[in-house]
Write a protein that holds these residues in place. Structure first.
Motif, PDB file in Angstrom:
ATOM      1  N   ALA A  13       0.814  -1.212   0.000  1.00 22.80           N
ATOM      2  CA  ALA A  13       0.000   0.000   0.000  1.00 22.80           C
ATOM      3  C   ALA A  13       0.849   1.265   0.000  1.00 22.80           C
ATOM      4  N   LEU A  14       2.016   1.225   0.654  1.00 21.69           N
ATOM      5  CA  LEU A  14       2.821   2.443   0.826  1.00 21.69           C
ATOM      6  C   LEU A  14       3.862   2.659  -0.270  1.00 21.69           C
ATOM      7  N   ILE A  15       4.481   1.605  -0.764  1.00 18.61           N
ATOM      8  CA  ILE A  15       5.560   1.760  -1.739  1.00 18.61           C
ATOM      9  C   ILE A  15       5.112   2.482  -3.011  1.00 18.61           C
ATOM     10  N   PRO A  16       3.954   2.123  -3.607  1.00 18.42           N
ATOM     11  CA  PRO A  16       3.552   2.860  -4.817  1.00 18.42           C
ATOM     12  C   PRO A  16       3.274   4.336  -4.564  1.00 18.42           C
ATOM     13  N   ILE A  17       2.819   4.681  -3.356  1.00 18.76           N
ATOM     14  CA  ILE A  17       2.511   6.078  -3.047  1.00 18.76           C
ATOM     15  C   ILE A  17       3.786   6.854  -2.734  1.00 18.76           C
ATOM     16  N   ILE A  18       4.646   6.283  -1.910  1.00 21.09           N
ATOM     17  CA  ILE A  18       5.913   6.943  -1.596  1.00 21.09           C
ATOM     18  C   ILE A  18       6.799   7.007  -2.846  1.00 21.09           C
ATOM     19  N   ASN A  19       6.801   5.921  -3.614  1.00 20.79           N
ATOM     20  CA  ASN A  19       7.506   5.866  -4.900  1.00 20.79           C
ATOM     21  C   ASN A  19       8.955   6.352  -4.775  1.00 20.79           C
ATOM     22  N   LEU A  53       7.508   9.120  11.187  1.00 18.90           N
ATOM     23  CA  LEU A  53       6.308   9.833  10.754  1.00 18.90           C
ATOM     24  C   LEU A  53       5.202   8.860  10.385  1.00 18.90           C
ATOM     25  N   LEU A  54       5.550   7.775   9.718  1.00 19.86           N
ATOM     26  CA  LEU A  54       4.559   6.758   9.366  1.00 19.86           C
ATOM     27  C   LEU A  54       4.053   6.020  10.601  1.00 19.86           C
ATOM     28  N   ILE A  55       4.959   5.746  11.550  1.00 20.68           N
ATOM     29  CA  ILE A  55       4.527   5.104  12.792  1.00 20.68           C
ATOM     30  C   ILE A  55       3.538   5.992  13.536  1.00 20.68           C
ATOM     31  N   PRO A 125      11.919  19.985   2.983  1.00 30.47           N
ATOM     32  CA  PRO A 125      10.827  19.248   2.337  1.00 30.47           C
ATOM     33  C   PRO A 125      11.159  17.819   1.931  1.00 30.47           C
ATOM     34  N   LEU A 126      12.373  17.318   2.255  1.00 28.32           N
ATOM     35  CA  LEU A 126      12.801  16.036   1.707  1.00 28.32           C
ATOM     36  C   LEU A 126      12.016  14.850   2.267  1.00 28.32           C
ATOM     37  N   THR A 127      11.690  14.887   3.580  1.00 33.62           N
ATOM     38  CA  THR A 127      10.858  13.817   4.135  1.00 33.62           C
ATOM     39  C   THR A 127       9.382  14.126   3.929  1.00 33.62           C
ATOM     40  N   PHE A 128       8.959  15.270   4.444  1.00 38.19           N
ATOM     41  CA  PHE A 128       7.572  15.706   4.248  1.00 38.19           C
ATOM     42  C   PHE A 128       7.581  17.050   3.541  1.00 38.19           C
ATOM     43  N   PRO A 129       6.916  17.183   2.398  1.00 37.76           N
ATOM     44  CA  PRO A 129       5.939  16.249   1.829  1.00 37.76           C
ATOM     45  C   PRO A 129       6.460  15.388   0.686  1.00 37.76           C
ATOM     46  N   LEU A 130       7.785  15.438   0.349  1.00 40.92           N
ATOM     47  CA  LEU A 130       8.259  14.744  -0.846  1.00 40.92           C
ATOM     48  C   LEU A 130       8.258  13.224  -0.690  1.00 40.92           C
ATOM     49  N   SER A 131       8.857  12.717   0.378  1.00 42.63           N
ATOM     50  CA  SER A 131       8.965  11.268   0.548  1.00 42.63           C
ATOM     51  C   SER A 131       7.725  10.692   1.213  1.00 42.63           C
ATOM     52  N   VAL A 132       7.392  11.207   2.362  1.00 44.09           N
ATOM     53  CA  VAL A 132       6.174  10.783   3.077  1.00 44.09           C
ATOM     54  C   VAL A 132       5.201  11.949   3.008  1.00 44.09           C
ATOM     55  N   GLY A 133       4.361  11.942   2.013  1.00 43.53           N
ATOM     56  CA  GLY A 133       3.436  13.036   1.781  1.00 43.53           C
ATOM     57  C   GLY A 133       2.052  12.772   2.335  1.00 43.53           C
ATOM     58  N   PRO A 134       1.097  13.622   1.988  1.00 40.01           N
ATOM     59  CA  PRO A 134      -0.274  13.474   2.505  1.00 40.01           C
ATOM     60  C   PRO A 134      -0.926  12.171   2.086  1.00 40.01           C
ATOM     61  N   GLY A 135      -0.559  11.669   0.892  1.00 41.63           N
ATOM     62  CA  GLY A 135      -1.137  10.409   0.453  1.00 41.63           C
ATOM     63  C   GLY A 135      -0.711   9.247   1.328  1.00 41.63           C
ATOM     64  N   SER A 136       0.588   9.119   1.580  1.00 42.35           N
ATOM     65  CA  SER A 136       1.080   8.025   2.410  1.00 42.35           C
ATOM     66  C   SER A 136       0.660   8.193   3.865  1.00 42.35           C
ATOM     67  N   VAL A 137       0.577   9.440   4.357  1.00 35.63           N
ATOM     68  CA  VAL A 137       0.081   9.672   5.715  1.00 35.63           C
ATOM     69  C   VAL A 137      -1.371   9.232   5.836  1.00 35.63           C
TER      70      VAL A 137
END
Length: 225
Positions: A13-19, A53-55, A125-137
């Motif tokens: 679920a997360l890998i395609p969104i984080i990409n 952040l994901l935890i 911005p490297l972690t949020f929102p680029l890597s772990v953005g609103p979609g993955s959150v």
């Protein structure tokens, strides 16, 4: 079976969104003037920040949203704005401009200030929102809410989810850690093309996230009237 099933679901679920593969050019564009060794440090920080952040989103995200009265749609709209703004900045950035990190001469003169600058930029911005953005959150919050409905299987699912988040973070680290090899393979012109196209896709992705949130909120507004 429950353990491995949930492990697969969270990663899938997360890998395609984080990409992380798709985000490699963006990471390179924001760290192009950073020494290779320091880029490794940034990759580790991003993976670590993303993991926690994901935890946090999975374990307490639902409670925080309820406490502040914030809907997932509002999170999508706010996060989408951040993603769109970042994509726009990347499109407007000239190759001659330096990055937003400290001056290279400061590495020797003030290494502590440089590390502090790396830590700040590693999260935004490297972690949020680029890597772990609103979609993955949003996905992490939804997965956490689903866990609470599993009854006596909750502990097994929690352990599997934590391991899955660790795996996702390791994948992010590996992709960013070896992102510079992408430049060596495709050359300067190819990298520039990929960077611009990735920035445009990022801008469009942010707009799509905003629309997804707005499409959920607009019907509620009409229902109230």
């Amino acid at each position: 079976m429950i353990f491995f099933k949930d492990l697969f679901i969270v990663v899938a679920a997360l890998i395609p969104i984080i990409n992380p593969m798709g985000q490699m050019p963006i990471f390179l564009s924001l760290t192009q003037d950073i020494p290779k060794e320091d880029r490794k440090i940034l990759a580790k920080k991003i993976a670590t920040y993303g993991f926690f952040l994901l935890i946090g989103s999975m374990l307490i995200g639902t409670y925080l949203l309820k406490f502040f009265g914030i809907s997932l749609s509002a999170v999508q709209i706010g996060g989408g704005l951040l993603v769109s703004m970042t994509g726009w900045r990347l499109l407007e950035t000239n190759e001659a401009q330096s990055t937003q990190f400290a001056d290279p001469h400061q590495v020797i003169e003030n290494p502590e200030a440089l590390q502090a600058a790396y830590s700040r930029r590693a999260f935004y911005p490297l972690t949020f929102p680029l890597s772990v953005g609103p979609g993955s959150v949003s996905v992490a919050i939804t997965l956490g809410a689903n866990q609470k409905s599993e009854g006596n299987k909750e502990e097994i699912i929690l352990i599997a989810s934590l391991l899955a988040l660790f795996i996702v973070s390791v994948i992010v680290y590996i992709c960013y850690r070896f992102a510079d090899r992408l430049v060596a393979r495709i050359g300067e012109i190819g990298t520039l093309v990929i960077l611009r196209m990735s920035a445009f896709i990022l801008l469009c992705l942010g707009i799509q996230i905003i629309w997804n949130g707005a499409s959920e909120l607009i019907p509620h507004l009409f229902n109230k009237t």
